[in-house]
Scaffold this motif. Structure first.
Motif, PDB file in Angstrom:
ATOM      1  N   ALA A  21       0.832  -1.206   0.000  1.00 51.39           N
ATOM      2  CA  ALA A  21       0.000   0.000   0.000  1.00 51.39           C
ATOM      3  C   ALA A  21       0.863   1.251   0.000  1.00 51.39           C
ATOM      4  N   GLU A  22       1.969   1.215   0.721  1.00 53.08           N
ATOM      5  CA  GLU A  22       2.864   2.377   0.764  1.00 53.08           C
ATOM      6  C   GLU A  22       3.734   2.498  -0.476  1.00 53.08           C
ATOM      7  N   ASN A  23       4.141   1.380  -1.042  1.00 51.44           N
ATOM      8  CA  ASN A  23       5.139   1.408  -2.111  1.00 51.44           C
ATOM      9  C   ASN A  23       4.595   1.169  -3.513  1.00 51.44           C
ATOM     10  N   PHE A  24       3.419   0.555  -3.611  1.00 54.21           N
ATOM     11  CA  PHE A  24       2.875   0.217  -4.925  1.00 54.21           C
ATOM     12  C   PHE A  24       1.430   0.646  -5.101  1.00 54.21           C
ATOM     13  N   GLY A  25       0.623   0.483  -4.095  1.00 54.29           N
ATOM     14  CA  GLY A  25      -0.793   0.824  -4.205  1.00 54.29           C
ATOM     15  C   GLY A  25      -1.664  -0.390  -3.985  1.00 54.29           C
ATOM     16  N   ASP A  26      -2.787  -0.413  -4.699  1.00 57.95           N
ATOM     17  CA  ASP A  26      -3.712  -1.531  -4.579  1.00 57.95           C
ATOM     18  C   ASP A  26      -3.100  -2.781  -5.204  1.00 57.95           C
ATOM     19  N   ILE A  27      -3.361  -3.914  -4.567  1.00 58.85           N
ATOM     20  CA  ILE A  27      -2.869  -5.194  -5.090  1.00 58.85           C
ATOM     21  C   ILE A  27      -4.032  -5.878  -5.801  1.00 58.85           C
ATOM     22  N   PRO A  28      -3.907  -6.128  -7.100  1.00 60.86           N
ATOM     23  CA  PRO A  28      -4.980  -6.830  -7.809  1.00 60.86           C
ATOM     24  C   PRO A  28      -5.169  -8.245  -7.240  1.00 60.86           C
ATOM     25  N   GLU A  29      -6.385  -8.736  -7.360  1.00 59.60           N
ATOM     26  CA  GLU A  29      -6.720 -10.061  -6.833  1.00 59.60           C
ATOM     27  C   GLU A  29      -5.765 -11.138  -7.347  1.00 59.60           C
ATOM     28  N   LEU A  30      -5.436 -11.109  -8.616  1.00 54.98           N
ATOM     29  CA  LEU A  30      -4.550 -12.115  -9.190  1.00 54.98           C
ATOM     30  C   LEU A  30      -3.187 -12.127  -8.482  1.00 54.98           C
ATOM     31  N   VAL A  31      -2.660 -10.954  -8.160  1.00 58.16           N
ATOM     32  CA  VAL A  31      -1.359 -10.872  -7.496  1.00 58.16           C
ATOM     33  C   VAL A  31      -1.471 -11.363  -6.051  1.00 58.16           C
ATOM     34  N   VAL A  32      -2.581 -11.066  -5.388  1.00 56.24           N
ATOM     35  CA  VAL A  32      -2.784 -11.596  -4.037  1.00 56.24           C
ATOM     36  C   VAL A  32      -2.822 -13.119  -4.097  1.00 56.24           C
ATOM     37  N   ARG A  33      -3.517 -13.660  -5.074  1.00 56.15           N
ATOM     38  CA  ARG A  33      -3.586 -15.126  -5.222  1.00 56.15           C
ATOM     39  C   ARG A  33      -2.200 -15.723  -5.473  1.00 56.15           C
ATOM     40  N   LYS A  34      -1.400 -15.059  -6.280  1.00 56.88           N
ATOM     41  CA  LYS A  34      -0.031 -15.535  -6.514  1.00 56.88           C
ATOM     42  C   LYS A  34       0.777 -15.495  -5.213  1.00 56.88           C
ATOM     43  N   ALA A  35       0.602 -14.436  -4.435  1.00 50.97           N
ATOM     44  CA  ALA A  35       1.305 -14.320  -3.159  1.00 50.97           C
ATOM     45  C   ALA A  35       0.875 -15.430  -2.212  1.00 50.97           C
ATOM     46  N   LEU A  36      -0.416 -15.706  -2.176  1.00 49.16           N
ATOM     47  CA  LEU A  36      -0.919 -16.780  -1.313  1.00 49.16           C
ATOM     48  C   LEU A  36      -0.349 -18.132  -1.729  1.00 49.16           C
ATOM     49  N   ASP A  37      -0.313 -18.378  -3.015  1.00 50.01           N
ATOM     50  CA  ASP A  37       0.238 -19.647  -3.509  1.00 50.01           C
ATOM     51  C   ASP A  37       1.717 -19.757  -3.151  1.00 50.01           C
ATOM     52  N   LEU A  38       2.450 -18.685  -3.373  1.00 50.14           N
ATOM     53  CA  LEU A  38       3.874 -18.646  -3.058  1.00 50.14           C
ATOM     54  C   LEU A  38       4.111 -18.924  -1.576  1.00 50.14           C
ATOM     55  N   SER A  39       3.343 -18.259  -0.729  1.00 46.19           N
ATOM     56  CA  SER A  39       3.522 -18.389   0.720  1.00 46.19           C
ATOM     57  C   SER A  39       2.994 -19.704   1.271  1.00 46.19           C
ATOM     58  N   ALA A  40       1.939 -20.230   0.671  1.00 49.42           N
ATOM     59  CA  ALA A  40       1.304 -21.432   1.224  1.00 49.42           C
ATOM     60  C   ALA A  40       2.283 -22.597   1.323  1.00 49.42           C
ATOM     61  N   HIS A  41       2.988 -22.858   0.250  1.00 47.22           N
ATOM     62  CA  HIS A  41       3.920 -23.987   0.253  1.00 47.22           C
ATOM     63  C   HIS A  41       5.062 -23.743   1.231  1.00 47.22           C
ATOM     64  N   TRP A  42       5.604 -22.553   1.197  1.00 45.52           N
ATOM     65  CA  TRP A  42       6.724 -22.219   2.089  1.00 45.52           C
ATOM     66  C   TRP A  42       6.287 -22.284   3.552  1.00 45.52           C
ATOM     67  N   SER A  43       5.128 -21.706   3.830  1.00 50.24           N
ATOM     68  CA  SER A  43       4.628 -21.695   5.207  1.00 50.24           C
ATOM     69  C   SER A  43       4.359 -23.120   5.703  1.00 50.24           C
ATOM     70  N   ARG A  44       3.719 -23.912   4.872  1.00 51.03           N
ATOM     71  CA  ARG A  44       3.387 -25.284   5.274  1.00 51.03           C
ATOM     72  C   ARG A  44       4.647 -26.125   5.471  1.00 51.03           C
ATOM     73  N   ASP A  45       5.532 -26.086   4.490  1.00 54.49           N
ATOM     74  CA  ASP A  45       6.672 -27.001   4.494  1.00 54.49           C
ATOM     75  C   ASP A  45       7.843 -26.533   5.340  1.00 54.49           C
ATOM     76  N   VAL A  46       8.006 -25.234   5.493  1.00 51.55           N
ATOM     77  CA  VAL A  46       9.191 -24.725   6.179  1.00 51.55           C
ATOM     78  C   VAL A  46       8.813 -23.987   7.465  1.00 51.55           C
ATOM     79  N   THR A  47       8.219 -22.824   7.314  1.00 51.00           N
ATOM     80  CA  THR A  47       7.931 -21.991   8.489  1.00 51.00           C
ATOM     81  C   THR A  47       6.998 -22.693   9.472  1.00 51.00           C
ATOM     82  N   GLY A  48       5.948 -23.296   8.961  1.00 48.31           N
ATOM     83  CA  GLY A  48       4.991 -23.976   9.833  1.00 48.31           C
ATOM     84  C   GLY A  48       5.624 -25.128  10.586  1.00 48.31           C
ATOM     85  N   ALA A  49       6.480 -25.889   9.909  1.00 47.12           N
ATOM     86  CA  ALA A  49       7.158 -27.013  10.572  1.00 47.12           C
ATOM     87  C   ALA A  49       8.081 -26.503  11.680  1.00 47.12           C
TER      88      ALA A  49
END
Length: 177
Positions: free
Chosen positions: A43-71
């Motif tokens: 919000a400070e550096n780019f502005g509104d995040i389109p839904e598609l980019v949020v979905r990409k971020a969620l996909d990117l984070s989901a695997h990392w969070s589940r397999d690495v950070t969450g463990a």
């Protein structure tokens, strides 16, 4: 461009009431703290995040969070109460090592999210209040994550967090009212 995402997050996490609210969103609504913070940083550096980019971020984070950070988080929490047969000092030392590894994993996740933003988002094209952009980003994320369907969801909680993440913008907004 303001501080990098990691530094921005560390600074904002220390703001009054931010940490407890982020952890509440994580524990009660299953929202990813890094994505919530990323919504603010974007919000400070780019502005509104389109839904598609949020979905990409969620996909990117989901695997990392589940397999690495969450463990790592699960291991750290388990080490709070090691079996009575375990050496308490050794278990606490291991817990501290795991905590450091968990923090390193969080930083890597944030670096991936920052790279995604730089690759997919243009700088803000308007001079609107970054707090308004943060609100829109949080609503987009919460909607995609299905947070509004979970017990305990509150738009007021998102608003409160947004105002705490951006207190200067909140003060400007209050003065304009």
């Amino acid at each position: 461009m303001s501080a990098d995402f990691w530094e921005w997050s560390i600074e904002r996490y220390e703001y009054d009431g931010v940490a407890s609210r982020l952890l509440s969103l994580q524990d009660n609504l299953d929202l990813n703290v890094n994505i919530v913070l990323w919504c603010g940083w974007c919000a400070e550096n780019f502005g509104d995040i389109p839904e598609l980019v949020v979905r990409k971020a969620l996909d990117l984070s989901a695997h990392w969070s589940r397999d690495v950070t969450g463990a790592l988080r699960s291991a750290r929490r388990a080490l709070k109460s090691p079996p009575r047969q375990a050496d308490a000092t050794a278990a606490e030392a291991l817990r501290e090592e795991v905590r450091r590894a968990e923090l390193a994993a969080e930083k890597i996740e944030q670096e991936m999210l920052a790279r995604l933003a730089h690759d997919m988002l243009p700088p803000p094209s308007d001079a609107s209040n970054p707090l308004a952009r943060l609100r829109r980003n949080l609503v987009t994320y919460a909607s995609i994550a299905g947070a509004q369907r979970r017990e305990g969801f509150s738009v007021t909680a998102l608003e409160d967090l947004a105002r705490r993440l951006m207190p200067d913008a909140a003060k400007i907004e209050e003065n304009e009212e």
